[in-house]
Write a protein that holds these residues in place. Structure first.
Motif, PDB file in Angstrom:
ATOM      1  N   LEU A  88       0.925  -0.936  -0.080  1.00  0.00           N
ATOM      2  CA  LEU A  88       0.576   0.054   0.106  1.00  0.00           C
ATOM      3  C   LEU A  88       0.557   1.109   0.133  1.00  0.00           C
ATOM      4  CD1 LEU A  88      -3.225   1.473  -0.181  1.00  0.00           C
ATOM      5  CD2 LEU A  88      -2.807   0.898   2.664  1.00  0.00           C
ATOM      6  N   SER A  89       2.257   1.225   0.859  1.00  0.00           N
ATOM      7  CA  SER A  89       2.773   2.116   0.794  1.00  0.00           C
ATOM      8  C   SER A  89       3.484   2.532  -0.699  1.00  0.00           C
ATOM      9  CB  SER A  89       3.766   2.606   2.024  1.00  0.00           C
ATOM     10  OG  SER A  89       4.861   3.184   1.974  1.00  0.00           O
ATOM     11  N   ALA A  90       3.914   1.513  -1.076  1.00  0.00           N
ATOM     12  CA  ALA A  90       4.666   1.845  -2.394  1.00  0.00           C
ATOM     13  C   ALA A  90       3.228   2.165  -3.645  1.00  0.00           C
ATOM     14  CB  ALA A  90       4.918   0.051  -3.015  1.00  0.00           C
ATOM     15  N   ILE A  91       2.068   1.579  -3.471  1.00  0.00           N
ATOM     16  CA  ILE A  91       1.262   2.337  -4.189  1.00  0.00           C
ATOM     17  C   ILE A  91       0.895   3.712  -4.076  1.00  0.00           C
ATOM     18  CG2 ILE A  91      -0.954   2.224  -4.849  1.00  0.00           C
ATOM     19  CD1 ILE A  91      -0.956  -0.459  -4.660  1.00  0.00           C
ATOM     20  N   GLU A  92       0.932   4.092  -2.898  1.00  0.00           N
ATOM     21  CA  GLU A  92       0.716   5.651  -3.092  1.00  0.00           C
ATOM     22  C   GLU A  92       1.636   6.356  -2.832  1.00  0.00           C
ATOM     23  OE1 GLU A  92      -0.290   5.745   1.675  1.00  0.00           O
ATOM     24  OE2 GLU A  92      -2.084   5.165   0.953  1.00  0.00           O
ATOM     25  N   ARG A  93       2.789   5.699  -2.813  1.00  0.00           N
ATOM     26  CA  ARG A  93       4.492   6.578  -3.774  1.00  0.00           C
ATOM     27  C   ARG A  93       4.565   6.632  -4.884  1.00  0.00           C
ATOM     28  NH1 ARG A  93       6.934   3.249  -0.086  1.00  0.00           N
ATOM     29  NH2 ARG A  93       8.267   2.264  -1.706  1.00  0.00           N
ATOM     30  N   ASP A  94       3.849   5.547  -5.753  1.00  0.00           N
ATOM     31  CA  ASP A  94       4.296   5.607  -7.189  1.00  0.00           C
ATOM     32  C   ASP A  94       5.069   4.720  -7.440  1.00  0.00           C
ATOM     33  OD1 ASP A  94       1.392   7.475  -7.766  1.00  0.00           O
ATOM     34  OD2 ASP A  94       2.382   8.687  -7.776  1.00  0.00           O
ATOM     35  N   ALA A  95       5.299   3.992  -6.748  1.00  0.00           N
ATOM     36  CA  ALA A  95       6.762   3.316  -7.157  1.00  0.00           C
ATOM     37  C   ALA A  95       6.247   2.131  -8.207  1.00  0.00           C
ATOM     38  CB  ALA A  95       6.358   2.005  -5.680  1.00  0.00           C
ATOM     39  N   PRO A  96       7.440   1.777  -9.066  1.00  0.00           N
ATOM     40  CA  PRO A  96       6.916   0.897 -10.255  1.00  0.00           C
ATOM     41  C   PRO A  96       6.715  -0.712  -9.726  1.00  0.00           C
ATOM     42  CG  PRO A  96       8.938   1.173  -9.751  1.00  0.00           C
ATOM     43  CD  PRO A  96       8.780   2.341  -9.184  1.00  0.00           C
ATOM     44  N   GLY A  97       6.082  -1.569 -11.051  1.00  0.00           N
ATOM     45  CA  GLY A  97       6.139  -2.593 -11.300  1.00  0.00           C
ATOM     46  C   GLY A  97       4.448  -3.031  -9.734  1.00  0.00           C
ATOM     47  N   VAL A  98       3.712  -2.910  -9.268  1.00  0.00           N
ATOM     48  CA  VAL A  98       2.919  -2.748  -8.230  1.00  0.00           C
ATOM     49  C   VAL A  98       1.631  -3.622 -10.029  1.00  0.00           C
ATOM     50  CG1 VAL A  98       0.446  -1.798  -7.540  1.00  0.00           C
ATOM     51  CG2 VAL A  98       2.290  -1.334  -6.993  1.00  0.00           C
ATOM     52  N   LYS A  99       1.187  -4.932  -9.768  1.00  0.00           N
ATOM     53  CA  LYS A  99       0.607  -4.934 -10.336  1.00  0.00           C
ATOM     54  C   LYS A  99      -1.165  -4.515 -10.296  1.00  0.00           C
ATOM     55  CE  LYS A  99       1.748  -9.349  -9.645  1.00  0.00           C
ATOM     56  NZ  LYS A  99       1.879 -10.612  -9.494  1.00  0.00           N
ATOM     57  N   ILE A 100      -1.552  -4.868 -11.526  1.00  0.00           N
ATOM     58  CA  ILE A 100      -2.962  -3.651 -12.010  1.00  0.00           C
ATOM     59  C   ILE A 100      -4.242  -4.385 -10.684  1.00  0.00           C
ATOM     60  CG2 ILE A 100      -5.229  -3.553 -13.094  1.00  0.00           C
ATOM     61  CD1 ILE A 100      -3.532  -3.014 -15.620  1.00  0.00           C
ATOM     62  N   GLU A 101      -3.824  -5.922 -10.326  1.00  0.00           N
ATOM     63  CA  GLU A 101      -5.136  -6.559  -9.572  1.00  0.00           C
ATOM     64  C   GLU A 101      -4.931  -6.268  -8.480  1.00  0.00           C
ATOM     65  OE1 GLU A 101      -2.968  -7.962 -11.698  1.00  0.00           O
ATOM     66  OE2 GLU A 101      -4.596  -8.983 -13.289  1.00  0.00           O
ATOM     67  N   THR A 102      -3.331  -5.815  -8.433  1.00  0.00           N
ATOM     68  CA  THR A 102      -3.299  -5.215  -6.216  1.00  0.00           C
ATOM     69  C   THR A 102      -4.446  -4.062  -6.582  1.00  0.00           C
ATOM     70  OG1 THR A 102      -1.256  -6.248  -6.653  1.00  0.00           O
ATOM     71  CG2 THR A 102      -1.900  -4.482  -5.171  1.00  0.00           C
ATOM     72  N   LEU A 103      -4.038  -3.336  -7.722  1.00  0.00           N
ATOM     73  CA  LEU A 103      -4.307  -2.160  -7.658  1.00  0.00           C
ATOM     74  C   LEU A 103      -5.813  -1.850  -7.179  1.00  0.00           C
ATOM     75  CD1 LEU A 103      -2.362   0.343 -10.470  1.00  0.00           C
ATOM     76  CD2 LEU A 103      -2.133   0.540  -8.414  1.00  0.00           C
ATOM     77  N   ASN A 104      -6.417  -2.998  -8.341  1.00  0.00           N
ATOM     78  CA  ASN A 104      -7.831  -2.694  -8.043  1.00  0.00           C
ATOM     79  C   ASN A 104      -8.387  -3.217  -6.903  1.00  0.00           C
ATOM     80  OD1 ASN A 104      -8.609  -1.808 -10.823  1.00  0.00           O
ATOM     81  ND2 ASN A 104      -8.355  -3.299 -11.547  1.00  0.00           N
ATOM     82  N   ARG A 105      -7.429  -4.156  -5.705  1.00  0.00           N
ATOM     83  CA  ARG A 105      -8.044  -5.030  -4.353  1.00  0.00           C
ATOM     84  C   ARG A 105      -8.079  -3.734  -3.749  1.00  0.00           C
ATOM     85  NH1 ARG A 105      -4.174  -8.891  -2.438  1.00  0.00           N
ATOM     86  NH2 ARG A 105      -3.352  -9.757  -4.682  1.00  0.00           N
ATOM     87  N   VAL A 106      -7.370  -1.912  -3.947  1.00  0.00           N
ATOM     88  CA  VAL A 106      -6.577  -1.371  -3.394  1.00  0.00           C
ATOM     89  C   VAL A 106      -8.081   0.185  -3.446  1.00  0.00           C
ATOM     90  CG1 VAL A 106      -5.655   0.417  -2.444  1.00  0.00           C
ATOM     91  CG2 VAL A 106      -4.121  -1.580  -2.311  1.00  0.00           C
ATOM     92  N   LEU A 107      -8.447  -0.056  -5.236  1.00  0.00           N
ATOM     93  CA  LEU A 107      -9.504   1.006  -5.038  1.00  0.00           C
ATOM     94  C   LEU A 107     -10.568  -0.075  -5.047  1.00  0.00           C
ATOM     95  CD1 LEU A 107      -8.056   2.100  -8.851  1.00  0.00           C
ATOM     96  CD2 LEU A 107      -7.858   3.114  -6.777  1.00  0.00           C
ATOM     97  N   SER A 108     -10.855  -1.194  -5.128  1.00  0.00           N
ATOM     98  CA  SER A 108     -12.757  -1.332  -4.593  1.00  0.00           C
ATOM     99  C   SER A 108     -13.224  -1.200  -3.681  1.00  0.00           C
ATOM    100  CB  SER A 108     -12.945  -2.847  -4.948  1.00  0.00           C
ATOM    101  OG  SER A 108     -13.336  -3.295  -4.962  1.00  0.00           O
ATOM    102  N   PRO A 109     -12.674  -0.716  -2.720  1.00  0.00           N
ATOM    103  CA  PRO A 109     -13.765  -0.389  -1.698  1.00  0.00           C
ATOM    104  C   PRO A 109     -13.765   1.178  -1.402  1.00  0.00           C
ATOM    105  CG  PRO A 109     -12.040  -1.366  -0.537  1.00  0.00           C
ATOM    106  CD  PRO A 109     -11.434  -1.072  -2.004  1.00  0.00           C
ATOM    107  N   PHE A 110     -13.400   2.200  -2.643  1.00  0.00           N
ATOM    108  CA  PHE A 110     -14.554   3.215  -2.792  1.00  0.00           C
ATOM    109  C   PHE A 110     -14.862   3.201  -4.364  1.00  0.00           C
ATOM    110  CE2 PHE A 110      -9.439   3.649  -0.960  1.00  0.00           C
ATOM    111  CZ  PHE A 110     -10.341   4.026   0.169  1.00  0.00           C
ATOM    112  N   GLY A 111     -15.168   2.303  -4.297  1.00  0.00           N
ATOM    113  CA  GLY A 111     -15.589   1.992  -5.932  1.00  0.00           C
ATOM    114  C   GLY A 111     -15.009   2.282  -7.659  1.00  0.00           C
TER     115      GLY A 111
END
Length: 64
Positions: free
Chosen positions: A24-47
Motif C-alpha cells: 500500500l505504501s508503494a502504491i501511494e508513492r507511485d512506485a513501479p511494478g505494482v500489478k493492476i490486480e493489486t491496484l484494483n484490490r486497493v481501489l475496490s472499497p472506494f468503488g
C-alpha cells in the motif's frame, strides 16, 4: 489519496484490501511494478478500478 479522506490508516486499508502495508505504501508513492490486480484490490472499497483498453486504430496516412 482517498484513504486519508476516508480516515483510514495504512494498516487498516491494507487489512481491508488483503495487501501488505508495504504494498500500500508503494502504491501511494507511485512506485513501479505494482500489478493492476493489486491496484484494483486497493481501489475496490472506494468503488473505483483501473484497466487497459484497446485504443481505436489510427487511420492510414493516406486516408482523408
Amino acid at each position: 489519496m482517498r484513504r486519508r479522506w476516508a480516515g483510514l490508516r495504512q494498516k487498516d486499508l491494507a487489512r481491508i484490501c488483503n495487501v501488505s502495508v508495504n504494498t500500500l505504501s508503494a502504491i501511494e508513492r507511485d512506485a513501479p511494478g505494482v500489478k493492476i490486480e493489486t491496484l484494483n484490490r486497493v481501489l475496490s472499497p472506494f468503488g473505483s478500478e483501473v484497466g487497459i483498453r484497446r485504443k481505436p486504430p489510427d487511420p492510414p496516412p493516406w486516408a482523408p
